[in-house]
Design a protein around this motif. Structure first.
Motif, PDB file in Angstrom:
ATOM      1  N   TYR A 113      -4.768   4.215  -0.690  1.00 33.48           N
ATOM      2  CA  TYR A 113      -3.564   4.491  -1.468  1.00 33.48           C
ATOM      3  C   TYR A 113      -3.857   4.692  -2.956  1.00 33.48           C
ATOM      4  N   ASP A 150       0.784  -1.231   0.000  1.00 38.78           N
ATOM      5  CA  ASP A 150       0.000   0.000   0.000  1.00 38.78           C
ATOM      6  C   ASP A 150       0.823   1.292   0.000  1.00 38.78           C
ATOM      7  N   TYR A 151       1.711   1.444   1.003  1.00 38.47           N
ATOM      8  CA  TYR A 151       2.440   2.711   1.104  1.00 38.47           C
ATOM      9  C   TYR A 151       3.381   2.923  -0.070  1.00 38.47           C
ATOM     10  N   ASN A 202       2.186   7.201  10.669  1.00 38.44           N
ATOM     11  CA  ASN A 202       2.646   8.022   9.548  1.00 38.44           C
ATOM     12  C   ASN A 202       2.994   9.451   9.981  1.00 38.44           C
ATOM     13  N   TYR A 213      -2.846   1.982   8.902  1.00 40.46           N
ATOM     14  CA  TYR A 213      -2.208   1.670   7.635  1.00 40.46           C
ATOM     15  C   TYR A 213      -0.882   2.417   7.530  1.00 40.46           C
ATOM     16  N   PHE A 214      -0.010   1.912   6.682  1.00 37.04           N
ATOM     17  CA  PHE A 214       1.211   2.630   6.351  1.00 37.04           C
ATOM     18  C   PHE A 214       0.964   3.502   5.129  1.00 37.04           C
ATOM     19  N   GLY A 215       1.313   4.776   5.239  1.00 32.16           N
ATOM     20  CA  GLY A 215       1.243   5.670   4.095  1.00 32.16           C
ATOM     21  C   GLY A 215       2.642   6.044   3.643  1.00 32.16           C
ATOM     22  N   ASN A 216       2.731   6.740   2.530  1.00 31.10           N
ATOM     23  CA  ASN A 216       4.022   7.200   2.025  1.00 31.10           C
ATOM     24  C   ASN A 216       4.542   8.313   2.935  1.00 31.10           C
ATOM     25  N   GLU A 239       1.351   4.133  -3.046  1.00 34.21           N
ATOM     26  CA  GLU A 239       1.097   5.564  -2.891  1.00 34.21           C
ATOM     27  C   GLU A 239       2.314   6.372  -3.346  1.00 34.21           C
ATOM     28  N   ARG A 240       3.497   5.908  -2.985  1.00 35.52           N
ATOM     29  CA  ARG A 240       4.724   6.597  -3.383  1.00 35.52           C
ATOM     30  C   ARG A 240       4.931   6.542  -4.890  1.00 35.52           C
ATOM     31  N   ARG A 279      10.100  -0.343   9.219  1.00 36.60           N
ATOM     32  CA  ARG A 279       8.738   0.205   9.257  1.00 36.60           C
ATOM     33  C   ARG A 279       7.863  -0.581  10.234  1.00 36.60           C
TER      34      ARG A 279
END
Length: 423
Positions: free
Chosen positions: A144, A109-110, A209, A349-352, A113-114, A194
């Protein structure tokens, strides 16, 4: 995601509206005439599809399972060049470095997004991926990729706290047990910055995040305290053999992988800590370096054919977003609370992350693992600093004394020359 061991699994029947699995029935073809005609009509014969995926993240034909890549090649006439990556960051470096040509990638996911933010993905042509209709709506238009332009969800999972019931007297409900000194030398911790930081952040009540540098520093200090208190062993896929051996009390890993471990060691159990877990998604995408977009979209669609999606779910042990798998009561993981929890655990969640935070995180993680953030190491660093400063001071004094001496010597020599000239 994140597994590199071969899983020897018993296969189950597909959904009631499909024949029994061909690969549990002496190689009988499980695909319908309609499916075979569709893939044969795509005109992919003689082309190549380059797929870049996590290790052991697709059913590979061992022990009677479906050879998914082989079946795609058989139905389309295309050749698949299938290679693996070990981490999202490893995959990203390959893409950024250039000189590669991947048609399908499977980032998390992250990272998706990146890649979107950096213009590194192509939009998908959904007319070439009709199996989008088989994806549960809750796994479409995710955070994302909110407009569902660049990705199609492949698997869903969460982190979990895995523990050995013979070494742990009470079922844990918090990540804080990973700081308990009574388990020194008995803790297996993510060797993944992470995921490791997320556990400390959960304990501290932080946003996974956060862009506040002091938050990351605080989380790193907590991880450093853990290193001093329990001497954790930092692992990734080594966790399987180590936890299955029964020698360790706790491990941080992924819920689907717990199910695999428990098959080899029934003393293992799991918990979703009250502070929250990481909820993650992996998805199919097409990078801008793609050379065969039609073949890529055909492969993505094929991975969500009901028979294929079931075989992959049986092999990987993560939750499938495909409704024909999720609703199949003969799926071996149907109703399994670790993989398909009736109520999703609390999580983030993990984001960018911004570039400065990515760099800070990498630096802090290196310091945590090397012990350079621990109290003892700070004292040692101070001693080294003072010793170095003393050496530099002495050197400066020596150089200064030498300069003074040289100046005085030069003046003396000049005076001597002058006296000689007067004589």
């Amino acid at each position: 995601m994140k597994k590199t061991i071969v899983m020897l699994l018993c296969l189950v029947m597909t959904a009631s509206f499909f024949p029994l699995s061909a690969f549990a029935n002496d190689g009988e073809d499980v695909f319908t005439k309609e499916q075979k005609d569709y893939y044969a009509s795509l005109g992919l014969q003689g082309t190549t599809v380059n797929v870049y995926n996590w290790g052991e993240y697709i059913s590979d034909g061992l022990e009677g399972s479906m050879d998914v890549v082989g079946e795609f090649e058989r139905l389309t006439g295309a050749k698949v060049n299938y290679t693996n990556f070990e981490s999202n960051e490893n995959m990203y470096s390959k893409l950024v470095g250039g000189g590669v040509s991947y048609d399908v990638i499977v980032p998390s996911d992250y990272m998706i997004e990146r890649l979107i933010d950096e213009g590194m993905l192509l939009e998908l042509d959904w007319s070439n991926i009709p199996n989008l209709s088989l994806i549960d709506k809750q796994f479409q238009n995710l955070f994302y990729d909110p407009e569902q332009k660049y990705s199609l969800c492949y698997n869903v999972g969460t982190t979990a706290l895995i523990y050995n019931t013979t070494l742990v007297s009470e079922a844990p409900d918090s990540w804080e047990v990973l700081w308990d000194e009574q388990y020194k030398g008995k803790v297996l911790m993510f060797n993944n910055s992470r995921d490791a930081f997320a556990i400390a952040q959960a304990v501290l009540g932080q946003d996974f995040n956060t862009s506040n540098e002091s938050d990351w520093q605080e989380a790193a200090e907590l991880l450093s305290q853990q290193r001093d208190l329990v001497s954790p062993v930092y692992v990734m896929d080594e966790v399987f053999n180590l936890m299955e051996s029964g020698e360790y009390a706790f491990a941080t890993y992924y819920a689907g992988d717990y199910v695999l471990m428990s098959e080899n060691n029934p003393d293992l159990a799991y918990a979703f800590p009250k502070e929250g877990v990481n909820i993650f998604y992996d998805a199919f995408c097409i990078p801008t370096c793609c050379q065969n977009k039609k073949g890529a979209e055909a492969f993505i669609n094929f991975m969500h054919e009901p028979q294929v999606a079931l075989e992959n779910a049986e092999y990987i042990y993560y939750a499938s977003p495909n409704i024909t798998v999720r609703n199949n009561e003969e799926h071996s993981l149907y109703g399994n609370e670790a993989v398909y929890p009736s109520e999703m655990p609390s999580g983030q969640y993990f984001g960018n992350l911004p570039q400065n935070i990515l760099e800070l995180q990498a630096d802090l993680w290196t310091k945590v693992k090397s012990g350079r953030l621990s109290a003892g190491s700070e004292e040692e660093e101070k001693k080294i600093y003072y010793a170095f400063a003393a050496v530099i001071g002495l050197a400066v004094l020596s150089i200064g004394a030498k300069l003074v001496y040289d100046i005085k010597k030069k003046k003396f020599e000049d005076l001597s020359d002058l006296y000689e000239q007067n004589d």
